[in-house]
Design an enzyme around this catalytic site. Sequence first.
Site, mmCIF file in Angstrom:
data_model
loop_
_atom_site.group_PDB
_atom_site.id
_atom_site.type_symbol
_atom_site.label_atom_id
_atom_site.label_comp_id
_atom_site.label_asym_id
_atom_site.label_seq_id
_atom_site.Cartn_x
_atom_site.Cartn_y
_atom_site.Cartn_z
ATOM 1 N N GLU A 1 12.907 6.256 4.945
ATOM 2 C CA GLU A 1 12.282 5.192 4.145
ATOM 3 C C GLU A 1 12.807 5.192 2.709
ATOM 4 O O GLU A 1 12.201 4.622 1.806
ATOM 5 C CB GLU A 1 10.760 5.320 4.203
ATOM 6 C CG GLU A 1 10.207 5.305 5.621
ATOM 7 C CD GLU A 1 9.656 3.953 6.115
ATOM 8 O OE1 GLU A 1 9.110 3.199 5.311
ATOM 9 O OE2 GLU A 1 9.781 3.677 7.339
ATOM 10 N N HIS B 1 4.037 6.778 2.145
ATOM 11 C CA HIS B 1 5.250 7.275 1.477
ATOM 12 C C HIS B 1 4.812 8.292 0.430
ATOM 13 O O HIS B 1 3.732 8.152 -0.157
ATOM 14 C CB HIS B 1 6.007 6.149 0.737
ATOM 15 C CG HIS B 1 6.599 5.098 1.616
ATOM 16 N ND1 HIS B 1 6.466 3.749 1.369
ATOM 17 C CD2 HIS B 1 7.338 5.196 2.741
ATOM 18 C CE1 HIS B 1 7.107 3.061 2.302
ATOM 19 N NE2 HIS B 1 7.642 3.917 3.151
ATOM 20 N N CYS C 1 6.892 1.135 -6.186
ATOM 21 C CA CYS C 1 7.478 0.654 -4.920
ATOM 22 C C CYS C 1 8.476 -0.468 -5.167
ATOM 23 O O CYS C 1 9.375 -0.700 -4.371
ATOM 24 C CB CYS C 1 6.398 0.084 -3.999
ATOM 25 S SG CYS C 1 5.118 1.236 -3.571
HETATM 26 O O1 SUG Z 1 6.209 -0.450 4.096
HETATM 27 N N1 SUG Z 1 3.931 -2.938 3.093
HETATM 28 C C1 SUG Z 1 4.954 -1.979 2.750
HETATM 29 C C2 SUG Z 1 4.680 -1.397 1.394
HETATM 30 C C3 SUG Z 1 5.815 -0.550 0.898
HETATM 31 C C4 SUG Z 1 5.484 0.160 -0.366
HETATM 32 N N2 SUG Z 1 6.579 0.934 -0.797
HETATM 33 C C5 SUG Z 1 6.508 2.197 -1.313
HETATM 34 N N3 SUG Z 1 5.472 2.937 -1.213
HETATM 35 N N4 SUG Z 1 7.589 2.656 -1.863
HETATM 36 C C6 SUG Z 1 5.074 -0.870 3.796
HETATM 37 O O2 SUG Z 1 4.026 -0.407 4.273
HETATM 38 C C7 SUG Z 1 2.919 -4.743 4.375
HETATM 39 C C8 SUG Z 1 3.383 -6.114 4.848
HETATM 40 C C9 SUG Z 1 2.267 -6.930 5.432
HETATM 41 O O3 SUG Z 1 1.287 -6.362 5.897
HETATM 42 O O4 SUG Z 1 2.376 -8.186 5.410
HETATM 43 C C10 SUG Z 1 4.074 -3.797 4.104
HETATM 44 O O5 SUG Z 1 5.069 -3.837 4.795
#
Ligand code: SUG
Length: 469
Positions: free
Chosen positions: A198, A274, A391
């Site tokens: 990731e 994460h 993020c």
């Molecule tokens: O991968 N949310 C992302 C958020 C990523 C956050 N990034 C870090 N922590 N670096 C994920 O979970 C939700 C999309 C939705 O539900 O429509 C989503 O993919």
Amino acid sequence: MNVPDADVPDADGLSADGLGANIAGAAVEVNFDGLIGPTHNFAGLAPGNLASLQHKSETSNPRAAALQGLQKMQRLRSLGIPQAILPPQQRPNLKLLRRLGFRGDDAGVVKQAQQQSPHLLAAAMSGSSMWTANAATVSPAADSADGRIHFTPANLAASLHRATETPMTAQILRRVFGDENQFVHHEWLPGSADLGDEGAANHTRFCSEFNDQGVQLFVFGMQRGANADTTPKRYAARQSRDASEAVARLHQLRPDRVVFARQHPAAIDAGVFHNDVIAVGHRRLLFYHETAFDDDSRVVQQLRMASGDSIRFVKVPENRLSLDQAVATYLFNSQIVTSGDDRTILVAPDQCREHYQVKVLLKELVDDGTFDSVEFVDVGQSMNNGGGPACLRLRVVMTPAQFAATASGVFLTNRLHDQLTAWINRHYRDSLDGSELADPMLIRESYDALDELTGILGLGAIYEFQKSG
Ligand code: SUG
């Protein structure tokens, strides 16, 4: 070398001088933020990410989302920190839908997907590439044996909507960082859960000055042969140890300058999908919650050894802020930055401003000099999908030569900020709900916006629809 904004009158009081001073000789850390795309929506696609599940099916506001992200970038720039932009991906991802057997013209493909498999349409419409902390792992030239910056795009194998970002991410990175003398682009790891990767959200680099050789911390959630005590029970871990080790090898890092650490399984089960939800590091500082790592004294000891004892560890114990409170406020998803005038600033989400325990904690951390100040930013639309300030950015440490070798149109200037603000206001809807994802007008609107954007950023044709005419 060219300094962004050097030729632009300082209409809004932002100083270009800090930036100029910063990039004149030494290496700097540049934040590459994902510009939030016109189809940003709340589809509840991410198990283990509490905000995504909680806001599932709410009506989103793509315009507000994009403006919030852009304002955050401009805020960092105003602190004298170089700021750049990575463009959103093509949405809808019609190539994906056609690959999955939906047929007809563009509108027909989208309609069929909505009727038969709305979750697949949601994956093809997701604005998730905004979270560029998941775009790739990046190692600066100072740490790599061949003296170049290494990029490995994340395979994001844990979910369909994110895994389908990877090929386009790789393309965009190659376009933005095109010079092979300065940049190395690795192929992403095979997309199996055993090699789930990731990206930078599970990776932190420590250093004194950015030019110095650093220490890199890779954090994983799963490991081959792990016993039940170290495996989360509710949610699946997304990052594997094998993936982290592969990236460290590919990037030609010195083994004695690399530390691997396992996430605490209780953290994953509490919504820490994460590591950047529960820990953040910058230069000589690691700021983290007691439950971030499964054996934090070992992690601290190894980091001390690898860094010659130059890292300061600021651990927040459970009795000061519970794991649940940490996840709810996203305190540790703040960015820690060094401003143009050499101050250490914590850029925290607005959610922290209102929270009593966090407020008290932050006051102490400013009083004891850990941070010179705390700035709050509103990225509420992204937060509702589990994406805080950290993020939204991919950190790239660059020397002046590498800076000069990067596509110049992606660096934020006052002029670009104004152009993008107008572009967002012109093209983006201020409301989008799940039933509108199949609206044929949205396809056109989205493509028109992206087509114009590639011109604004000077990137040439990067989208499939631009190539097929
Ligand atoms: O991968 N949310 C992302 C958020 C990523 C956050 N990034 C870090 N922590 N670096 C994920 O979970 C939700 C999309 C939705 O539900 O429509 C989503 O993919």
